[in-house]
Design an enzyme around this catalytic site. Structure first.
Site, PDB file in Angstrom:
ATOM      1  N   ASN A 105       0.991  -1.334  -0.018  1.00 35.99           N
ATOM      2  CA  ASN A 105      -0.205   0.105  -0.012  1.00 35.99           C
ATOM      3  C   ASN A 105       1.102   1.275   0.018  1.00 35.99           C
ATOM      4  OD1 ASN A 105      -1.715   2.227   0.547  1.00 35.99           O
ATOM      5  ND2 ASN A 105      -2.475   1.302   2.411  1.00 35.99           N
ATOM      6  N   LYS A 123       0.110   4.305  -0.140  1.00 35.22           N
ATOM      7  CA  LYS A 123      -0.376   5.393   0.482  1.00 35.22           C
ATOM      8  C   LYS A 123      -0.278   6.777  -0.075  1.00 35.22           C
ATOM      9  CE  LYS A 123       0.105   3.093   4.906  1.00 35.22           C
ATOM     10  NZ  LYS A 123       0.118   3.018   6.416  1.00 35.22           N
ATOM     11  N   HIS A 170      -9.121   1.239   5.366  1.00 34.95           N
ATOM     12  CA  HIS A 170      -8.088   1.414   5.990  1.00 34.95           C
ATOM     13  C   HIS A 170      -8.274   2.245   7.115  1.00 34.95           C
ATOM     14  CE1 HIS A 170      -4.002   2.324   6.729  1.00 34.95           C
ATOM     15  NE2 HIS A 170      -3.516   1.370   6.031  1.00 34.95           N
ATOM     16  N   GLU A 226      -6.512   4.407   8.104  1.00 34.07           N
ATOM     17  CA  GLU A 226      -6.039   5.984   7.992  1.00 34.07           C
ATOM     18  C   GLU A 226      -7.304   6.678   7.277  1.00 34.07           C
ATOM     19  OE1 GLU A 226      -2.534   5.333   5.680  1.00 34.07           O
ATOM     20  OE2 GLU A 226      -1.573   4.503   7.541  1.00 34.07           O
ATOM     21  N   GLU A 278      -5.096  -5.012  10.617  1.00 31.69           N
ATOM     22  CA  GLU A 278      -4.244  -4.134  10.657  1.00 31.69           C
ATOM     23  C   GLU A 278      -4.288  -3.440  11.929  1.00 31.69           C
ATOM     24  OE1 GLU A 278      -2.312  -2.905   6.873  1.00 31.69           O
ATOM     25  OE2 GLU A 278      -3.736  -1.401   7.065  1.00 31.69           O
ATOM     26  N   GLY A 289       2.854   1.871  10.748  1.00 31.51           N
ATOM     27  CA  GLY A 289       3.948   2.967  10.716  1.00 31.51           C
ATOM     28  C   GLY A 289       4.480   3.371  12.213  1.00 31.51           C
ATOM     29  N   SER A 292       3.704  -2.415  10.065  1.00 29.58           N
ATOM     30  CA  SER A 292       5.246  -2.575  10.299  1.00 29.58           C
ATOM     31  C   SER A 292       5.819  -4.113  10.017  1.00 29.58           C
ATOM     32  CB  SER A 292       5.604  -2.439  11.704  1.00 29.58           C
ATOM     33  OG  SER A 292       5.225  -0.945  12.181  1.00 29.58           O
TER      34      SER A 292
END
Ligand code: 13P
Length: 252
Positions: free
Chosen positions: A11, A13, A97, A99, A169, A175, A215
């Site tokens: 991904n 992003k 996702h 985010e 996730e 991250g 990660s």
């Protein structure tokens, strides 16, 4: 032996201009040409989808988008529909996702609509779920995931979901460099599979691919993949460099 083909997905992003994305995709394709026993997908930003799909034609790498809007077309400034994604060469679409949920007010209900739309256009949804650190600390991990899965997959039938991929996730691992341990990932993946079995059936549950994301690196992919219910990775930061991502794809 797992009967599910691993899927290693990158991904990207909001990284890479069109030219950078094309360059990275070309390099990655060269590094993974021999891979046959696993599926590979990259999800560049919308602006690079068409160009990247052109350079990946006749390679073993598929393209995914990072979102989809549920209407076919219309006055929805800034949105992108399923038919547009298909016309750009997409095969997969990442949906829900964290985010998107966190910064763009995505809810379980809009996630459900997006999954419906992806399936309508023959795209493979990569449906993301995961708990925050606070939720994990207050022992809400399973109830949060239960709610996300139940609501995200509301009103679907068994047949609808044959291609669906789920990505677990944990928000606290994205991250941050803090990967879930393989035991933590396995525990949640087994729980998600049991939810699918209860809601649909055992056959669908045993065939559904459940990816881990958060990660993932070349150093931890083999350990994660050794878990019985981990069927692949959804990789952010470590998918941006072709050399690093190719190491993840070719884990052994
Ligand atoms: P990182 O691999 O950078 O932690 O991101 C994971 C992710 O969000 C993939 O969708």
């Amino acid at each position: 032996m797992k009967n599910r083909k691993p899927l290693l997905a990158g991904n990207w992003k909001m990284y890479k201009t069109c030219a950078e994305a094309v360059d990275t995709a070309k390099k990655l394709a060269e590094l993974v040409t021999k891979v046959q026993d696993r599926d590979i997908m990259i999800a560049p930003p919308f602006t690079a989808l068409f160009a990247v799909s052109e350079v990946l034609k006749n390679t073993n790498i598929s393209i995914g988008s990072q979102n989809i809007f549920w209407e076919k077309e219309g006055a929805y400034t800034g949105e992108v529909s399923g038919q547009m994604l298909v016309s750009c060469g997409c095969k997969y679409v990442i949906i829900g996702h964290s985010e998107r949920r966190q910064y763009f007010h995505e809810t379980d209900e809009t996630v459900n609509k997006r999954i419906k739309s992806a399936l309508l256009y023959g795209l493979i949804p990569v449906f993301c779920v995961g708990e925050t650190e606070k939720e994990r600390e207050s022992n809400e991990t399973f109830s949060v995931l239960d709610k996300q899965v139940q609501n995200g997959l509301k009103d679907f039938t068994l047949n609808d979901l044959k291609t669906l991929v789920i990505a677990y996730e944990p928000v606290w691992a994205i991250g941050t460099g803090k990967t879930a341990t393989s035991a933590q990932a396995q525990e949640v993946h087994a729980f998600i599979r049991s939810l699918i079995e209860k809601k649909f059936d055992a056959d669908l549950a045993s065939k559904m691919r459940i990816l881990y994301g958060g990660s993932v690196k070349p150093e931890n992919i083999s350990e994660l993949m050794s878990m019985p219910d981990v069927d692949g990775g959804l990789v952010g930061g470590a998918s941006l460099k072709p050399e690093t991502f190719s190491k993840i794809v070719t884990y052994n």
